[in-house]
Design a protein around this motif. Structure first.
Motif: not given
Length: 74
Positions: A7-10, A26-27, A70-74
């Motif tokens: 939950i909360g993941d982009h 779509y995101e 899942k879209i990984e954020t840096n």
């Protein structure tokens, strides 16, 4: 793999040919996870504003793990 999605993941979700010309990725953000079985869950995704306008929906439930990443954020 989808088991790491929380939950909360982009994420990005795939809308198939049922969405006609709007088929594609779509995101959005995972807002709820409902377990279905030991290996699968329904991932409820609130779509970002651009996707909401294009698709005409606010959130969607994704069951097939191939259709959510899942879209990984840096």
């Amino acid at each position: 793999m989808n088991t790491s999605i929380q939950i909360g993941d982009h994420v990005k979700v795939y809308m198939d040919s049922k969405f006609g010309m709007n088929e594609g990725w779509y995101e959005g953000t995972v807002v709820r996870i409902e377990p279905y079985s030991e290996h699968r869950s329904f991932h409820w995704v609130r779509l970002n504003e651009d996707a909401q306008v294009i698709l005409g929906i606010r959130q969607i439930s994704v069951f097939n793990p191939k259709n959510i990443q899942k879209i990984e954020t840096n």
